[in-house]
Design a protein around this motif. Sequence first.
Motif, mmCIF file in Angstrom:
data_model
loop_
_atom_site.group_PDB
_atom_site.id
_atom_site.type_symbol
_atom_site.label_atom_id
_atom_site.label_comp_id
_atom_site.label_asym_id
_atom_site.label_seq_id
_atom_site.Cartn_x
_atom_site.Cartn_y
_atom_site.Cartn_z
ATOM 1 N N UNK A 24 0.826 -1.207 0.000
ATOM 2 C CA UNK A 24 0.000 0.000 0.000
ATOM 3 C C UNK A 24 0.863 1.261 0.000
ATOM 4 N N UNK A 25 1.970 1.239 0.739
ATOM 5 C CA UNK A 25 2.863 2.399 0.780
ATOM 6 C C UNK A 25 3.410 2.700 -0.611
ATOM 7 N N UNK A 26 3.766 1.651 -1.356
ATOM 8 C CA UNK A 26 4.308 1.855 -2.698
ATOM 9 C C UNK A 26 3.223 2.293 -3.693
ATOM 10 N N UNK A 27 2.024 1.748 -3.552
ATOM 11 C CA UNK A 27 0.936 2.150 -4.448
ATOM 12 C C UNK A 27 0.583 3.609 -4.227
ATOM 13 N N UNK A 28 0.584 4.051 -2.973
ATOM 14 C CA UNK A 28 0.219 5.438 -2.664
ATOM 15 C C UNK A 28 1.314 6.416 -3.088
ATOM 16 N N UNK A 29 2.565 5.994 -2.935
ATOM 17 C CA UNK A 29 3.670 6.930 -3.165
ATOM 18 C C UNK A 29 4.374 6.736 -4.510
ATOM 19 N N UNK A 30 4.068 5.656 -5.185
ATOM 20 C CA UNK A 30 4.705 5.407 -6.476
ATOM 21 C C UNK A 30 6.022 4.683 -6.333
ATOM 22 N N UNK A 39 9.732 4.208 7.310
ATOM 23 C CA UNK A 39 9.214 5.405 7.953
ATOM 24 C C UNK A 39 7.716 5.599 7.696
ATOM 25 N N UNK A 40 7.256 5.128 6.549
ATOM 26 C CA UNK A 40 5.848 5.312 6.186
ATOM 27 C C UNK A 40 4.941 4.227 6.740
ATOM 28 N N UNK A 41 5.532 3.177 7.287
ATOM 29 C CA UNK A 41 4.739 2.049 7.793
ATOM 30 C C UNK A 41 5.238 1.652 9.172
#
Length: 360
Positions: A24-30, A39-41
Motif C-alpha cells: 500500500x505504501x508503494x501504491x500510494x507513493x509510487x 518510515x511510512x509504515x
Amino acid sequence: MDLDRIRETLEDAGFTQYEAEVYLALVRNGKLSATGIAEATDVPKSRVYDVLRTLEGRDLIELYQQDRLRGRALDPGSLVERLRGRAASFEASAGDLSELWEEPDLGEQEVTLVTRLETVVDRAKRAIRDAENEVQIAATIEQFDRLRPVLREAFARDVFVKLTITPAEYGGVPDVGDREFDGVVSEASRSDLPGPFLVIVDRSRICFTPQPGTAHNFGIVANNVPLADVFHWYFQTSLWEAWDLVYTTRNAEPPITYVDIRQCVVDVAPLLHEDATIEVTATGIDPETGDARTVSGTVVDLYYTGSSAGNHYPTLPEVSGKVTMFVDDGEEVVSIGGWYAHVEDLELRRLTVQSVSESG
C-alpha cells in the motif's frame, strides 16, 4: 478512502500484514526506498528488504538501485481482477452457504421447511433426476417449463410422469396443447383453479409450496414415506381425479400400463365382474426378500373396500384403503399389493394389462 479496509482485504486475499503495508505504501507513493518504506509504515526496517523481494517475486512491484535500493509499484490491474474474482467467489459462496443452511441434504425420513420457492423447485429438479418409477406434479405452465428438461430425461428413462397444469391466478385457464407434453409427460390434466406447487417422486420424496397469493411463505422438502402417502392421495383426489385428462400416452386398448394398482383396480373391476379374462404382467418387489420380481398370469380376484358388498364399479376414493389383486400364474395364485405392501406376495411398481377377452 478507507486504507484500513483495503489493508484487511489484502490480508484476506493472502497478504501478510507487512506485505499489505509495504504494498500500500508503494501504491500510494509510487516509489520509495527501503528507509522511506520503514518510515511510512510500521514495518521494521530489518524486515522491509525481505518483504520487498517477496512482492517482487509475485510481480506486484519492481526493485531497482538509485543510490540505494528502491521499490516501485507495478500496474495493479492483475491484482484488482484477482480481488474482483475473489469477491465474486465470496458472493457466490455466501449464497451457497445460505442455501445449504436453508436446504440441508435430506437424510432418510427427513422433513425440512424452507422459505424460498427457488429452493423447492431446485430440490424438485434433483429429486426428478433420481426418479426410478413415477413422478406426480402439480404446477403452473411457468413452473412446468422450468422442470421440462429433467422431466424429459425422466420420461426417456421410462419414468411415468403424471402432470396437472394449474393457472397462476383465478380465471386464467392454462392454454396447453399436445406439443407441450410430447416426450415429457405420460399423462396430463388441466385444472381451472390455482393450486400449490407439488412434486412427488417414487412415493417417497416431496417438494411442496402452498398456492400463490395465500400469504403463506414456506415450502416443504422431504424424504418421508408416510408424508408422501398423504400428499399422494391429496394429489390423486384434489389435483388429478377432479379434472379432465387433456393428454395421455396410455393406450385405449391393451396393452395398458399402470403405476398405481388402485387406478388399475378401478378399471379392471367392472371387466372382472362381467367374467372377462384379463391377462396381466406385474413387476415389483418381493416384500420378504427385497428382490425384484415379475409375475404374469390371469386376474382371478380383487379385494378392496366394498368388494365383499358387491360393489363392482368402484371409484378411486372407494379403493383408497387396502387393495389386493390376485393373479394366477399357472402354478400359484400370487397376491399383489400397492406401494408399501406387507402381507401380499408382490409390492407393485408397474402392471400392464396385456389382453382382455370377453366371456363366451
